[in-house]
Scaffold this motif. Sequence first.
Motif, PDB file in Angstrom:
ATOM      1  N   VAL A  25      21.631  25.945   7.328  1.00 55.56           N
ATOM      2  CA  VAL A  25      20.596  24.964   6.997  1.00 55.56           C
ATOM      3  C   VAL A  25      19.227  25.633   7.128  1.00 55.56           C
ATOM      4  N   ILE A  26      18.584  25.862   6.001  1.00 54.38           N
ATOM      5  CA  ILE A  26      17.287  26.534   6.000  1.00 54.38           C
ATOM      6  C   ILE A  26      16.205  25.627   6.569  1.00 54.38           C
ATOM      7  N   SER A  27      16.184  24.375   6.138  1.00 54.82           N
ATOM      8  CA  SER A  27      15.140  23.463   6.612  1.00 54.82           C
ATOM      9  C   SER A  27      15.576  22.015   6.467  1.00 54.82           C
ATOM     10  N   THR A  28      14.898  21.155   7.225  1.00 57.15           N
ATOM     11  CA  THR A  28      15.050  19.708   7.147  1.00 57.15           C
ATOM     12  C   THR A  28      13.728  19.111   6.694  1.00 57.15           C
ATOM     13  N   ARG A  29      13.807  18.162   5.761  1.00 56.69           N
ATOM     14  CA  ARG A  29      12.595  17.487   5.305  1.00 56.69           C
ATOM     15  C   ARG A  29      12.774  15.977   5.392  1.00 56.69           C
ATOM     16  N   ILE A  30      11.792  15.310   5.991  1.00 59.70           N
ATOM     17  CA  ILE A  30      11.740  13.850   6.016  1.00 59.70           C
ATOM     18  C   ILE A  30      10.489  13.417   5.275  1.00 59.70           C
ATOM     19  N   ARG A  31      10.644  12.493   4.318  1.00 56.30           N
ATOM     20  CA  ARG A  31       9.500  12.021   3.547  1.00 56.30           C
ATOM     21  C   ARG A  31       9.455  10.498   3.532  1.00 56.30           C
ATOM     22  N   LEU A  32       8.284   9.936   3.794  1.00 55.48           N
ATOM     23  CA  LEU A  32       8.080   8.490   3.773  1.00 55.48           C
ATOM     24  C   LEU A  32       7.079   8.135   2.682  1.00 55.48           C
ATOM     25  N   ALA A  33       7.459   7.207   1.802  1.00 51.69           N
ATOM     26  CA  ALA A  33       6.571   6.732   0.737  1.00 51.69           C
ATOM     27  C   ALA A  33       5.898   5.448   1.202  1.00 51.69           C
ATOM     28  N   ARG A  34       4.569   5.409   1.074  1.00 56.43           N
ATOM     29  CA  ARG A  34       3.797   4.252   1.522  1.00 56.43           C
ATOM     30  C   ARG A  34       2.676   3.950   0.533  1.00 56.43           C
ATOM     31  N   ASN A  35       2.278   2.673   0.485  1.00 59.93           N
ATOM     32  CA  ASN A  35       1.166   2.252  -0.362  1.00 59.93           C
ATOM     33  C   ASN A  35       0.277   1.280   0.398  1.00 59.93           C
ATOM     34  N   LEU A  36      -0.965   1.163  -0.060  1.00 55.82           N
ATOM     35  CA  LEU A  36      -1.905   0.231   0.545  1.00 55.82           C
ATOM     36  C   LEU A  36      -1.680  -1.182   0.025  1.00 55.82           C
ATOM     37  N   GLU A  37      -1.930  -2.138   0.905  1.00 59.68           N
ATOM     38  CA  GLU A  37      -1.840  -3.539   0.529  1.00 59.68           C
ATOM     39  C   GLU A  37      -2.961  -3.878  -0.458  1.00 59.68           C
ATOM     40  N   ASN A  38      -2.610  -4.653  -1.482  1.00 60.90           N
ATOM     41  CA  ASN A  38      -3.595  -5.183  -2.438  1.00 60.90           C
ATOM     42  C   ASN A  38      -4.347  -4.113  -3.233  1.00 60.90           C
ATOM     43  N   VAL A  39      -3.743  -2.936  -3.374  1.00 60.06           N
ATOM     44  CA  VAL A  39      -4.311  -1.888  -4.230  1.00 60.06           C
ATOM     45  C   VAL A  39      -3.221  -1.466  -5.211  1.00 60.06           C
ATOM     46  N   PRO A  40      -3.502  -1.451  -6.519  1.00 63.16           N
ATOM     47  CA  PRO A  40      -2.470  -1.049  -7.490  1.00 63.16           C
ATOM     48  C   PRO A  40      -1.926   0.343  -7.174  1.00 63.16           C
ATOM     49  N   PHE A  41      -0.657   0.548  -7.461  1.00 56.32           N
ATOM     50  CA  PHE A  41      -0.045   1.854  -7.247  1.00 56.32           C
ATOM     51  C   PHE A  41      -0.750   2.907  -8.107  1.00 56.32           C
ATOM     52  N   PRO A  42      -0.739   4.165  -7.695  1.00 56.90           N
ATOM     53  CA  PRO A  42      -1.481   5.209  -8.415  1.00 56.90           C
ATOM     54  C   PRO A  42      -1.178   5.291  -9.904  1.00 56.90           C
ATOM     55  N   LEU A  43       0.055   5.012 -10.318  1.00 56.30           N
ATOM     56  CA  LEU A  43       0.413   5.149 -11.725  1.00 56.30           C
ATOM     57  C   LEU A  43      -0.329   4.156 -12.614  1.00 56.30           C
ATOM     58  N   VAL A  44      -0.813   3.051 -12.052  1.00 55.14           N
ATOM     59  CA  VAL A  44      -1.508   2.031 -12.856  1.00 55.14           C
ATOM     60  C   VAL A  44      -2.913   1.741 -12.335  1.00 55.14           C
ATOM     61  N   ALA A  45      -3.323   2.401 -11.261  1.00 57.42           N
ATOM     62  CA  ALA A  45      -4.639   2.135 -10.677  1.00 57.42           C
ATOM     63  C   ALA A  45      -5.758   2.700 -11.544  1.00 57.42           C
ATOM     64  N   ALA A  46      -6.906   2.047 -11.501  1.00 56.70           N
ATOM     65  CA  ALA A  46      -8.100   2.541 -12.179  1.00 56.70           C
ATOM     66  C   ALA A  46      -8.690   3.702 -11.371  1.00 56.70           C
ATOM     67  N   GLU A  47      -9.530   4.497 -12.023  1.00 59.40           N
ATOM     68  CA  GLU A  47     -10.107   5.668 -11.363  1.00 59.40           C
ATOM     69  C   GLU A  47     -10.894   5.285 -10.114  1.00 59.40           C
ATOM     70  N   GLU A  48     -11.662   4.195 -10.188  1.00 59.45           N
ATOM     71  CA  GLU A  48     -12.450   3.800  -9.018  1.00 59.45           C
ATOM     72  C   GLU A  48     -11.554   3.349  -7.860  1.00 59.45           C
TER      73      GLU A  48
END
Length: 365
Positions: A25-48
């Motif tokens: 086993v070369i390495s272990t990786r743990i990843r958590l995906a999180r988003n802010l409340e009441n802010v559109p996800f990056p894929l649909v958010a406006a630049e501002e």
Amino acid sequence: MTLRSFMQEAVSPWMKNEGPDADIVISTRIRLARNLENVPFPLVAAEEQLQSVYTGTADHFDQRSHRRFGTFSMLPMQSLAGNEKRILVEKHLISPNLARENQHRGVLLSEDESISIMVNEEDHFRTQCLLSGLQLEEGLKAANTIDDWMESKLDLAFDERRGYLTSCPTNVGTGLRSSVMMHLPGLVITNQLNRIIPAINQLGLVVRGIYGEGSEALGSLYQISNQKTLGNAEEDIIKDLKHVVTQLIQHERDARRQLQEHSLNQLEDRVYRSYGILSYSRRMESKEAMERLSDVRLGIDLGILPEVGAEILNELMVMTQPGFLQQYAGMSLEAEERDQRRAALIRERLLMETTQEESDGGGDE
């Protein structure tokens, strides 16, 4: 800059071959995906909106110290050169997708690079913990510690029934992706892996190449990770993955034992041929380098090349990638030049092992 000093600056802790079962086993990786409340996800958010997320994150965490992981630094994508981004990808600290973006994107890095937090990739935050060897429980604890730290400053999108809300439906729930990078040359050489992979997929896990989804498995290196996050507790996801990985470790050890018992001459020939080619080649493409380094690492683990350090695969699988080669050379390189520099770097790294062995031997006389 000497190779030794370059390695000291370039090598992350997970490359140092110190964790449990690190021969496989070369390495272990743990990843958590999180988003802010009441802010559109990056894929649909406006630049501002993306700018607000980035600026707020930097205000809260850039140059802030954590009691366990030290000071975090924000690296803005728009301020990094193309090669600097490439190096971050090669070290598995950011994704290729983030490297392609510029405005209002960045990564928060801990001092030892064991924690990286991508900002405004597919989700507002993707927190990642990297450890050497098989350390799934330890990685989850570390990631959760950083998650709690962030949640003390930010309002994260969470639904009581669904769990953490994410851009991709497959991440909804815990938002957890756990994976291990494994070196499985025994199963590859004995043609057993193609039979095992479908069985792993049926268990809700996925097998990918060295750089994750869509990447090629080079040098017998494979990532095993969970697919389901909704309806499963974090501890259960980790437990299921560890169970499969533990079985894979045993299968790999059995395959290596078979090679030693029934095909030792062919195995030694394979190892020494690759070692010789790496030691003397004047040009080396990336794919061949990974395959040859895999053979050498197998020889080290089986005692065929006891004079070579086991960390050499971990180091060179990163340092022979295009970004690192150009960083070491101090200039932009064409493909043919990279092949030449790659061969030279490998020769120099192997020479360091020989010099160290002779120095140690001379001290005993």
